[in-house]
Design a protein around this motif. Sequence first.
Motif, short mmCIF file in Angstrom:
data_model
loop_
_atom_site.label_atom_id
_atom_site.label_comp_id
_atom_site.label_asym_id
_atom_site.label_seq_id
_atom_site.Cartn_x
_atom_site.Cartn_y
_atom_site.Cartn_z
N GLY A 112 -57.65 10.19 6.25
CA GLY A 112 -56.62 9.27 5.77
C GLY A 112 -55.26 9.57 6.35
O GLY A 112 -54.97 10.69 6.77
N GLU A 113 -54.43 8.55 6.38
CA GLU A 113 -53.06 8.71 6.83
C GLU A 113 -52.18 7.67 6.15
O GLU A 113 -52.68 6.62 5.72
N VAL A 114 -50.91 7.97 6.05
CA VAL A 114 -49.95 7.06 5.43
C VAL A 114 -48.92 6.68 6.48
O VAL A 114 -48.36 7.55 7.16
N VAL A 115 -48.67 5.36 6.60
CA VAL A 115 -47.72 4.83 7.56
C VAL A 115 -46.76 3.92 6.82
O VAL A 115 -47.17 3.16 5.93
N GLU A 116 -45.48 4.01 7.17
CA GLU A 116 -44.48 3.07 6.65
C GLU A 116 -44.15 2.10 7.77
O GLU A 116 -43.91 2.51 8.90
N GLY A 117 -44.17 0.81 7.46
CA GLY A 117 -43.83 -0.20 8.44
C GLY A 117 -42.65 -1.02 7.98
O GLY A 117 -42.43 -1.19 6.78
N ALA A 118 -41.89 -1.53 8.94
CA ALA A 118 -40.78 -2.43 8.65
C ALA A 118 -40.76 -3.51 9.73
O ALA A 118 -40.89 -3.22 10.91
N LEU A 119 -40.61 -4.74 9.27
CA LEU A 119 -40.53 -5.89 10.18
C LEU A 119 -39.24 -6.64 9.91
O LEU A 119 -38.87 -6.85 8.75
N GLN A 120 -38.58 -7.04 10.96
CA GLN A 120 -37.38 -7.85 10.85
C GLN A 120 -37.79 -9.29 10.55
O GLN A 120 -38.91 -9.71 10.86
N PRO A 121 -36.89 -10.11 9.96
CA PRO A 121 -37.23 -11.51 9.69
C PRO A 121 -37.69 -12.22 10.96
O PRO A 121 -37.09 -12.07 12.02
N GLY A 122 -38.80 -12.93 10.83
CA GLY A 122 -39.35 -13.65 11.96
C GLY A 122 -40.34 -12.84 12.78
O GLY A 122 -41.06 -13.40 13.62
N ALA A 123 -40.39 -11.53 12.58
CA ALA A 123 -41.32 -10.69 13.35
C ALA A 123 -42.74 -11.14 13.08
O ALA A 123 -43.11 -11.47 11.95
N ASP A 124 -43.55 -11.14 14.13
CA ASP A 124 -44.92 -11.64 14.05
C ASP A 124 -45.78 -10.76 14.95
O ASP A 124 -45.77 -10.90 16.16
N ILE A 125 -46.52 -9.83 14.35
CA ILE A 125 -47.36 -8.89 15.09
C ILE A 125 -48.82 -9.28 14.89
O ILE A 125 -49.30 -9.35 13.76
N ARG A 126 -49.52 -9.52 16.00
CA ARG A 126 -50.93 -9.93 15.94
C ARG A 126 -51.79 -8.90 16.66
O ARG A 126 -51.43 -8.43 17.73
#
Length: 190
Positions: A112-126
């Motif tokens: 297991g691992e823990v990740v923190e993510g942050a996306l700016q408005p409009g960001a779209d990661i596929r």
Amino acid sequence: MGDDEDQSLEARLAGRLAELRTERGWSLDELAKRSGVSRSTLSRLERGEISPTAALLNKLCAAYGRTVSRLLAEVEPEPPQLVPADRQPVWQDRADGFTRRSVSPPHPGLRGEVVEGALQPGADIRYDVPSVPGLEHHLWVLDGTLAMTVGDVEHALRAGDCLRYRLWGSSRFHCPGPGPVRYVLLIVLP
């Protein structure tokens, strides 16, 4: 992380990507076929001329059968048991408005691992495919709104919401705004 540390991480990452290809005896053409990334882009990545996007790293990790966290951990020293917040590795995909913090750096003996993510408005990661099929994810939104698509199903998550899923196919992280979104992702290897 400061600019020098970011550049050093980028250089180590470029070197590790080249090592992974060499360890398998693959040419750039072979890796291009396996990953769907052009030969010229792969060459520039391995020479450290360009920084990879999140989607590009995911494609390469899928070809190599490892998670992005594991790849990033391979370019860092052995992780300690306690990781103070100011020592947690941060990677940014500035072009796509994505920041990723490895809260608990992965270790080869742990699942297991823990990740923190942050996306700016409009960001779209596929992501077309998971880096490792069958990964178990627990996605907890801390602040903002996230449109999370797993396969063909879109989920609208707000602060406090948690989505649990196994990843077998495509996924999409989209921040519809108006503000950024910050979330925690717990990843468990199958």
